[in-house]
Design an enzyme around this catalytic site. Structure first.
Site, PDB file in Angstrom:
ATOM      1  N   ASP A   1     -36.392 -47.109  58.552  1.00  0.00           N
ATOM      2  CA  ASP A   1     -36.842 -47.765  57.328  1.00  0.00           C
ATOM      3  C   ASP A   1     -36.859 -49.271  57.563  1.00  0.00           C
ATOM      4  O   ASP A   1     -35.892 -49.833  58.094  1.00  0.00           O
ATOM      5  CB  ASP A   1     -35.876 -47.422  56.184  1.00  0.00           C
ATOM      6  CG  ASP A   1     -36.487 -47.653  54.821  1.00  0.00           C
ATOM      7  OD1 ASP A   1     -37.689 -47.422  54.667  1.00  0.00           O
ATOM      8  OD2 ASP A   1     -35.746 -48.073  53.915  1.00  0.00           O
TER       9      ASP A   1
ATOM     10  N   ASN B   1     -43.775 -58.179  51.387  1.00  0.00           N
ATOM     11  CA  ASN B   1     -45.021 -58.033  50.626  1.00  0.00           C
ATOM     12  C   ASN B   1     -45.116 -59.062  49.503  1.00  0.00           C
ATOM     13  O   ASN B   1     -46.164 -59.678  49.283  1.00  0.00           O
ATOM     14  CB  ASN B   1     -45.125 -56.625  50.044  1.00  0.00           C
ATOM     15  CG  ASN B   1     -45.741 -55.637  51.022  1.00  0.00           C
ATOM     16  OD1 ASN B   1     -46.478 -56.028  51.926  1.00  0.00           O
ATOM     17  ND2 ASN B   1     -45.443 -54.368  50.840  1.00  0.00           N
TER      18      ASN B   1
ATOM     19  N   HIS C   1     -49.699 -58.389  51.065  1.00  0.00           N
ATOM     20  CA  HIS C   1     -49.782 -57.050  51.668  1.00  0.00           C
ATOM     21  C   HIS C   1     -50.374 -57.078  53.070  1.00  0.00           C
ATOM     22  O   HIS C   1     -50.086 -56.190  53.882  1.00  0.00           O
ATOM     23  CB  HIS C   1     -50.597 -56.126  50.760  1.00  0.00           C
ATOM     24  CG  HIS C   1     -49.876 -55.740  49.504  1.00  0.00           C
ATOM     25  ND1 HIS C   1     -48.896 -54.778  49.493  1.00  0.00           N
ATOM     26  CD2 HIS C   1     -49.956 -56.221  48.233  1.00  0.00           C
ATOM     27  CE1 HIS C   1     -48.414 -54.653  48.257  1.00  0.00           C
ATOM     28  NE2 HIS C   1     -49.045 -55.520  47.470  1.00  0.00           N
TER      29      HIS C   1
ATOM     30  N   ASP D   1     -48.729 -55.053  56.017  1.00  0.00           N
ATOM     31  CA  ASP D   1     -49.472 -54.110  56.854  1.00  0.00           C
ATOM     32  C   ASP D   1     -49.313 -54.462  58.333  1.00  0.00           C
ATOM     33  O   ASP D   1     -49.191 -53.573  59.190  1.00  0.00           O
ATOM     34  CB  ASP D   1     -50.951 -54.108  56.484  1.00  0.00           C
ATOM     35  CG  ASP D   1     -51.211 -53.442  55.141  1.00  0.00           C
ATOM     36  OD1 ASP D   1     -50.285 -52.808  54.601  1.00  0.00           O
ATOM     37  OD2 ASP D   1     -52.347 -53.551  54.641  1.00  0.00           O
TER      38      ASP D   1
ATOM     39  N   ASP E   1     -42.870 -47.601  53.904  1.00  0.00           N
ATOM     40  CA  ASP E   1     -42.264 -48.319  55.027  1.00  0.00           C
ATOM     41  C   ASP E   1     -41.292 -47.407  55.781  1.00  0.00           C
ATOM     42  O   ASP E   1     -40.321 -47.879  56.383  1.00  0.00           O
ATOM     43  CB  ASP E   1     -41.538 -49.569  54.523  1.00  0.00           C
ATOM     44  CG  ASP E   1     -40.416 -49.248  53.537  1.00  0.00           C
ATOM     45  OD1 ASP E   1     -40.420 -48.135  52.978  1.00  0.00           O
ATOM     46  OD2 ASP E   1     -39.533 -50.103  53.323  1.00  0.00           O
TER      47      ASP E   1
ATOM     48  N   ARG F   1     -30.714 -48.751  71.622  1.00  0.00           N
ATOM     49  CA  ARG F   1     -31.697 -49.448  72.463  1.00  0.00           C
ATOM     50  C   ARG F   1     -33.011 -49.637  71.701  1.00  0.00           C
ATOM     51  O   ARG F   1     -33.636 -50.704  71.752  1.00  0.00           O
ATOM     52  CB  ARG F   1     -31.917 -48.656  73.748  1.00  0.00           C
ATOM     53  CG  ARG F   1     -32.869 -49.300  74.731  1.00  0.00           C
ATOM     54  CD  ARG F   1     -32.711 -48.642  76.103  1.00  0.00           C
ATOM     55  NE  ARG F   1     -32.731 -47.189  75.984  1.00  0.00           N
ATOM     56  CZ  ARG F   1     -33.853 -46.466  75.996  1.00  0.00           C
ATOM     57  NH1 ARG F   1     -35.025 -47.068  76.096  1.00  0.00           N
ATOM     58  NH2 ARG F   1     -33.798 -45.157  75.912  1.00  0.00           N
TER      59      ARG F   1
END
Length: 331
Positions: A182, A190, A195, A199, A225, A246
Protein backbone atom coordinates in the site's frame (compact mmCIF):
# COMPACT_ATOMS: atom_id res chain seq x y z
CA UNK A 1 -2.50 -17.92 -66.33
CA UNK A 2 -5.29 -20.13 -67.70
CA UNK A 3 -7.47 -18.53 -70.42
CA UNK A 4 -10.83 -19.94 -69.31
CA UNK A 5 -12.62 -18.65 -72.44
CA UNK A 6 -10.46 -20.86 -74.69
CA UNK A 7 -11.37 -24.11 -72.83
CA UNK A 8 -14.22 -26.55 -73.56
CA UNK A 9 -17.30 -26.16 -71.36
CA UNK A 10 -16.52 -28.84 -68.73
CA UNK A 11 -12.90 -27.83 -68.47
CA UNK A 12 -13.89 -24.17 -68.29
CA UNK A 13 -16.17 -24.98 -65.36
CA UNK A 14 -13.31 -26.77 -63.56
CA UNK A 15 -10.95 -23.88 -64.26
CA UNK A 16 -13.52 -21.40 -62.94
CA UNK A 17 -13.90 -23.43 -59.75
CA UNK A 18 -10.14 -23.59 -59.30
CA UNK A 19 -9.86 -19.83 -59.83
CA UNK A 20 -12.58 -19.16 -57.26
CA UNK A 21 -10.94 -21.54 -54.78
CA UNK A 22 -7.53 -19.89 -55.25
CA UNK A 23 -9.03 -16.42 -54.78
CA UNK A 24 -10.91 -17.45 -51.65
CA UNK A 25 -7.85 -19.26 -50.25
CA UNK A 26 -5.72 -16.17 -50.83
CA UNK A 27 -8.24 -13.93 -49.04
CA UNK A 28 -8.51 -16.36 -46.13
CA UNK A 29 -4.74 -16.99 -45.98
CA UNK A 30 -5.64 -20.66 -46.27
CA UNK A 31 -4.22 -23.75 -47.94
CA UNK A 32 -4.71 -27.52 -48.13
CA UNK A 33 -2.15 -30.24 -47.53
CA UNK A 34 -1.75 -34.01 -47.71
CA UNK A 35 0.91 -36.39 -46.42
CA UNK A 36 1.53 -39.90 -47.74
CA UNK A 37 2.27 -41.95 -44.61
CA UNK A 38 4.36 -44.48 -46.50
CA UNK A 39 6.76 -42.06 -48.19
CA UNK A 40 6.12 -38.95 -46.02
CA UNK A 41 5.83 -36.99 -49.27
CA UNK A 42 3.83 -33.78 -48.87
CA UNK A 43 1.42 -32.16 -51.28
CA UNK A 44 0.70 -28.50 -50.56
CA UNK A 45 -1.48 -25.95 -52.29
CA UNK A 46 -0.04 -22.49 -52.92
CA UNK A 47 -1.52 -21.09 -49.72
CA UNK A 48 0.57 -23.39 -47.53
CA UNK A 49 3.77 -22.59 -49.44
CA UNK A 50 3.00 -18.89 -48.94
CA UNK A 51 2.34 -19.43 -45.24
CA UNK A 52 5.85 -20.84 -44.78
CA UNK A 53 7.42 -18.35 -47.25
CA UNK A 54 8.62 -21.24 -49.40
CA UNK A 55 8.81 -21.20 -53.23
CA UNK A 56 5.61 -22.61 -54.63
CA UNK A 57 5.78 -26.12 -56.03
CA UNK A 58 9.14 -27.26 -54.64
CA UNK A 59 9.13 -30.98 -53.68
CA UNK A 60 8.71 -31.52 -49.94
CA UNK A 61 8.79 -34.34 -47.44
CA UNK A 62 7.55 -34.07 -43.87
CA UNK A 63 10.98 -34.12 -42.19
CA UNK A 64 11.96 -31.00 -44.16
CA UNK A 65 9.19 -28.92 -42.57
CA UNK A 66 9.43 -29.90 -38.90
CA UNK A 67 12.19 -27.40 -38.11
CA UNK A 68 9.86 -24.54 -39.04
CA UNK A 69 7.79 -25.23 -35.90
CA UNK A 70 8.63 -23.76 -32.51
CA UNK A 71 9.54 -26.53 -30.09
CA UNK A 72 6.35 -26.43 -28.01
CA UNK A 73 4.14 -26.38 -31.12
CA UNK A 74 6.08 -29.21 -32.73
CA UNK A 75 5.72 -31.34 -29.60
CA UNK A 76 1.98 -30.62 -29.44
CA UNK A 77 1.52 -31.38 -33.14
CA UNK A 78 3.39 -34.69 -32.90
CA UNK A 79 1.30 -35.70 -29.90
CA UNK A 80 -2.11 -34.96 -31.44
CA UNK A 81 -1.01 -36.45 -34.78
CA UNK A 82 0.08 -39.65 -33.05
CA UNK A 83 -3.25 -39.87 -31.22
CA UNK A 84 -5.13 -39.39 -34.49
CA UNK A 85 -3.09 -42.12 -36.20
CA UNK A 86 -3.90 -44.48 -33.34
CA UNK A 87 -7.62 -43.76 -33.41
CA UNK A 88 -8.10 -42.96 -37.08
CA UNK A 89 -9.74 -39.66 -36.23
CA UNK A 90 -9.44 -35.93 -36.80
CA UNK A 91 -7.35 -33.34 -35.04
CA UNK A 92 -6.85 -29.58 -34.89
CA UNK A 93 -4.51 -27.21 -33.10
CA UNK A 94 -2.96 -23.77 -33.24
CA UNK A 95 0.77 -23.91 -33.96
CA UNK A 96 3.52 -21.32 -33.96
CA UNK A 97 5.99 -21.43 -36.83
CA UNK A 98 9.03 -19.48 -38.01
CA UNK A 99 9.01 -18.98 -41.78
CA UNK A 100 11.94 -19.37 -44.16
CA UNK A 101 12.52 -15.60 -43.86
CA UNK A 102 12.52 -15.77 -40.05
CA UNK A 103 9.06 -14.31 -39.41
CA UNK A 104 7.00 -15.74 -36.56
CA UNK A 105 3.46 -16.73 -37.53
CA UNK A 106 0.54 -18.60 -36.00
CA UNK A 107 -1.51 -21.06 -38.02
CA UNK A 108 -4.60 -23.15 -37.40
CA UNK A 109 -3.85 -26.72 -38.45
CA UNK A 110 -6.49 -29.38 -39.10
CA UNK A 111 -6.06 -32.96 -40.21
CA UNK A 112 -7.90 -36.20 -40.80
CA UNK A 113 -6.49 -39.70 -41.17
CA UNK A 114 -7.49 -41.79 -44.21
CA UNK A 115 -7.87 -45.51 -43.51
CA UNK A 116 -7.59 -47.93 -46.45
CA UNK A 117 -7.92 -51.69 -45.99
CA UNK A 118 -7.65 -51.26 -42.23
CA UNK A 119 -4.43 -49.24 -42.37
CA UNK A 120 -3.73 -45.51 -42.09
CA UNK A 121 -2.31 -44.46 -45.45
CA UNK A 122 -2.70 -40.69 -45.70
CA UNK A 123 -3.41 -37.58 -43.68
CA UNK A 124 -4.95 -34.51 -45.26
CA UNK A 125 -6.21 -31.21 -43.93
CA UNK A 126 -5.84 -27.44 -43.96
CA UNK A 127 -3.46 -24.79 -42.67
CA UNK A 128 -4.60 -21.20 -42.17
CA UNK A 129 -2.59 -18.15 -41.18
CA UNK A 130 -4.20 -16.78 -37.98
CA UNK A 131 -1.37 -14.43 -36.97
CA UNK A 132 -3.54 -11.29 -37.14
CA UNK A 133 -6.40 -12.94 -35.26
CA UNK A 134 -3.96 -14.16 -32.61
CA UNK A 135 -2.57 -10.65 -32.10
CA UNK A 136 -6.09 -9.21 -31.86
CA UNK A 137 -7.15 -11.87 -29.37
CA UNK A 138 -4.03 -11.30 -27.26
CA UNK A 139 -4.79 -7.57 -27.30
CA UNK A 140 -8.38 -8.14 -26.18
CA UNK A 141 -7.24 -10.51 -23.45
CA UNK A 142 -4.70 -7.96 -22.26
CA UNK A 143 -7.40 -5.30 -22.10
CA UNK A 144 -9.60 -7.66 -20.08
CA UNK A 145 -6.88 -8.85 -17.72
CA UNK A 146 -4.56 -5.86 -17.28
CA UNK A 147 -4.86 -2.73 -15.23
CA UNK A 148 -4.89 0.09 -17.81
CA UNK A 149 -2.76 2.50 -15.76
CA UNK A 150 0.08 0.19 -14.66
CA UNK A 151 -0.08 -2.78 -17.04
CA UNK A 152 -0.10 -5.21 -14.12
CA UNK A 153 -2.71 -7.93 -13.71
CA UNK A 154 -6.01 -6.48 -12.48
CA UNK A 155 -7.99 -7.43 -9.39
CA UNK A 156 -10.24 -9.89 -11.24
CA UNK A 157 -7.27 -11.89 -12.52
CA UNK A 158 -5.65 -11.86 -9.09
CA UNK A 159 -8.77 -13.12 -7.36
CA UNK A 160 -9.08 -15.90 -9.95
CA UNK A 161 -5.50 -16.96 -9.22
CA UNK A 162 -6.24 -16.98 -5.50
CA UNK A 163 -9.25 -19.24 -6.02
CA UNK A 164 -7.01 -21.58 -8.03
CA UNK A 165 -4.46 -21.96 -5.24
CA UNK A 166 -5.63 -25.47 -4.44
CA UNK A 167 -4.64 -26.59 -7.93
CA UNK A 168 -1.13 -25.10 -7.53
CA UNK A 169 -1.45 -24.34 -11.23
CA UNK A 170 1.22 -21.65 -11.46
CA UNK A 171 4.00 -23.52 -13.24
CA UNK A 172 6.71 -25.61 -11.67
CA UNK A 173 6.72 -23.90 -8.26
CA UNK A 174 3.83 -23.64 -5.77
CA UNK A 175 2.69 -20.39 -4.19
CA UNK A 176 4.21 -19.84 -0.76
CA UNK A 177 2.97 -16.42 0.39
CA UNK A 178 0.63 -13.50 -0.26
CA UNK A 179 1.84 -9.92 0.18
CA UNK A 180 -0.16 -6.68 0.06
CA UNK A 181 1.58 -3.38 -0.71
CA UNK A 182 0.00 0.00 0.00
CA UNK A 183 1.37 3.44 -0.90
CA UNK A 184 1.83 5.64 2.15
CA UNK A 185 0.04 9.01 2.19
CA UNK A 186 -1.18 8.54 -1.38
CA UNK A 187 -4.23 10.79 -0.86
CA UNK A 188 -1.94 13.60 0.29
CA UNK A 189 0.11 13.27 -2.91
CA UNK A 190 -3.04 13.52 -5.01
CA UNK A 191 -4.35 16.47 -3.00
CA UNK A 192 -1.06 18.38 -3.00
CA UNK A 193 0.31 17.66 -6.48
CA UNK A 194 -2.70 16.46 -8.44
CA UNK A 195 -3.82 13.15 -9.91
CA UNK A 196 -1.19 13.22 -12.65
CA UNK A 197 1.49 13.03 -9.97
CA UNK A 198 -0.43 10.26 -8.19
CA UNK A 199 -0.69 8.30 -11.43
CA UNK A 200 3.04 8.72 -12.00
CA UNK A 201 3.71 7.31 -8.53
CA UNK A 202 1.48 4.30 -9.20
CA UNK A 203 3.16 3.59 -12.53
CA UNK A 204 6.66 3.83 -11.11
CA UNK A 205 5.86 1.66 -8.09
CA UNK A 206 4.21 -0.88 -10.41
CA UNK A 207 7.31 -0.90 -12.60
CA UNK A 208 9.55 -1.52 -9.61
CA UNK A 209 7.29 -4.32 -8.38
CA UNK A 210 7.34 -5.99 -11.77
CA UNK A 211 11.12 -5.74 -12.04
CA UNK A 212 11.46 -7.23 -8.56
CA UNK A 213 8.87 -10.00 -8.82
CA UNK A 214 7.22 -10.11 -12.23
CA UNK A 215 9.23 -12.88 -13.87
CA UNK A 216 8.18 -15.71 -11.54
CA UNK A 217 5.30 -14.38 -9.47
CA UNK A 218 1.79 -12.98 -9.86
CA UNK A 219 1.85 -9.18 -9.47
CA UNK A 220 -1.40 -7.15 -9.56
CA UNK A 221 -2.95 -3.81 -8.82
CA UNK A 222 -6.06 -4.60 -6.80
CA UNK A 223 -7.28 -1.12 -5.87
CA UNK A 224 -6.51 2.58 -6.06
CA UNK A 225 -3.08 2.53 -4.37
CA UNK A 226 -3.04 -1.16 -3.44
CA UNK A 227 -0.92 -3.90 -4.99
CA UNK A 228 -0.72 -7.62 -4.30
CA UNK A 229 1.77 -10.42 -4.87
CA UNK A 230 1.51 -14.19 -4.92
CA UNK A 231 5.06 -15.35 -4.26
CA UNK A 232 6.19 -18.71 -5.59
CA UNK A 233 8.85 -21.16 -4.51
CA UNK A 234 9.95 -22.72 -1.21
CA UNK A 235 10.04 -20.00 1.43
CA UNK A 236 10.38 -19.77 5.19
CA UNK A 237 9.23 -16.84 7.31
CA UNK A 238 12.83 -15.61 7.56
CA UNK A 239 13.32 -15.86 3.80
CA UNK A 240 10.06 -13.99 3.24
CA UNK A 241 11.17 -11.24 5.64
CA UNK A 242 14.48 -10.88 3.82
CA UNK A 243 12.85 -10.80 0.38
CA UNK A 244 10.26 -8.20 1.35
CA UNK A 245 12.74 -6.05 3.29
CA UNK A 246 14.95 -5.90 0.19
CA UNK A 247 11.91 -5.02 -1.92
CA UNK A 248 10.86 -2.33 0.57
CA UNK A 249 14.19 -0.53 0.14
CA UNK A 250 13.73 -0.46 -3.63
CA UNK A 251 10.07 0.57 -3.47
CA UNK A 252 10.74 3.41 -1.02
CA UNK A 253 13.29 5.16 -3.21
CA UNK A 254 12.17 8.69 -4.17
CA UNK A 255 10.02 9.13 -7.26
CA UNK A 256 10.88 11.91 -9.68
CA UNK A 257 8.13 13.57 -11.69
CA UNK A 258 8.36 16.84 -13.63
CA UNK A 259 11.55 17.81 -11.78
CA UNK A 260 9.85 17.16 -8.45
CA UNK A 261 11.07 14.67 -5.90
CA UNK A 262 8.20 12.71 -4.32
CA UNK A 263 8.90 10.66 -1.21
CA UNK A 264 6.22 8.02 -1.73
CA UNK A 265 6.97 5.18 0.62
CA UNK A 266 5.08 1.90 0.90
CA UNK A 267 4.00 -0.45 3.66
CA UNK A 268 3.91 -4.23 3.20
CA UNK A 269 1.90 -6.92 4.96
CA UNK A 270 2.25 -10.61 4.16
CA UNK A 271 1.16 -14.05 5.24
CA UNK A 272 2.52 -17.53 4.57
CA UNK A 273 0.33 -19.92 2.66
CA UNK A 274 -1.20 -22.82 4.56
CA UNK A 275 -3.36 -25.71 3.39
CA UNK A 276 -6.44 -24.18 4.99
CA UNK A 277 -6.15 -21.18 2.65
CA UNK A 278 -6.77 -23.44 -0.36
CA UNK A 279 -10.35 -23.82 0.83
CA UNK A 280 -10.84 -20.17 1.81
CA UNK A 281 -8.59 -17.70 -0.07
CA UNK A 282 -10.28 -14.77 1.70
CA UNK A 283 -8.51 -15.93 4.86
CA UNK A 284 -5.19 -15.11 3.17
CA UNK A 285 -6.32 -11.56 2.39
CA UNK A 286 -7.56 -11.05 5.93
CA UNK A 287 -4.23 -12.14 7.39
CA UNK A 288 -2.11 -10.14 4.93
CA UNK A 289 -4.19 -7.02 5.50
CA UNK A 290 -3.90 -7.49 9.25
CA UNK A 291 -0.12 -7.47 8.81
CA UNK A 292 -0.34 -4.44 6.49
CA UNK A 293 -2.35 -2.51 9.06
CA UNK A 294 0.28 -3.36 11.67
CA UNK A 295 3.03 -2.06 9.35
CA UNK A 296 1.20 1.25 8.98
CA UNK A 297 0.51 1.46 12.72
CA UNK A 298 4.22 0.97 13.39
CA UNK A 299 5.08 4.12 11.44
CA UNK A 300 4.77 3.06 7.77
CA UNK A 301 7.61 2.05 5.45
CA UNK A 302 7.59 -1.25 7.32
CA UNK A 303 7.20 -4.96 6.56
CA UNK A 304 5.07 -7.13 8.81
CA UNK A 305 4.35 -10.85 8.54
CA UNK A 306 1.09 -12.21 9.96
CA UNK A 307 1.65 -14.14 13.18
CA UNK A 308 5.21 -12.87 13.55
CA UNK A 309 5.40 -10.64 16.65
CA UNK A 310 1.88 -9.34 16.08
CA UNK A 311 0.10 -9.47 19.40
CA UNK A 312 -3.18 -11.37 19.64
CA UNK A 313 -4.91 -8.19 20.78
CA UNK A 314 -3.83 -6.24 17.71
CA UNK A 315 -4.89 -9.09 15.43
CA UNK A 316 -8.32 -9.18 17.07
CA UNK A 317 -8.73 -5.38 17.01
CA UNK A 318 -8.11 -5.07 13.27
CA UNK A 319 -9.71 -8.25 11.97
CA UNK A 320 -12.83 -6.37 10.84
CA UNK A 321 -10.69 -3.84 8.95
CA UNK A 322 -9.01 -6.65 7.01
CA UNK A 323 -12.24 -8.00 5.51
CA UNK A 324 -12.29 -5.21 2.90
CA UNK A 325 -9.61 -7.01 0.88
CA UNK A 326 -11.23 -10.44 0.80
CA UNK A 327 -11.80 -11.71 -2.77
CA UNK A 328 -15.38 -11.31 -3.88
CA UNK A 329 -16.28 -8.90 -1.09
CA UNK A 330 -15.59 -5.71 -3.01
CA UNK A 331 -12.74 -3.22 -2.92
Amino acid sequence: MIDCAALPGDMRSIADMKRLYDQAAHLARFGAWECDLTTEKLIWTDGVYDLFDLPRGIPLCRSMTLDFYHDESRELMERVRSNALSSGGRFSLDARIRTRRGEDRWMHLTGEVIIEHGRATRIYGSKQDITLEKKQWDRLRQLAERDPLTGLANRGVFETRCHELGKLDFGDLPVSALALIDLDHFKEINDRLGHAAGDACLRQIAGRLFRLFGERNIVARIGGDEFALLLRGPCSVQQLKHTLARALRALCRPIYWRDLRIDAGVSIGATMLRVSAYRDPSQLFTEADTALYAAKAAGRKRVRIFGDNLGERMQADISTHAVRFAPGLGA
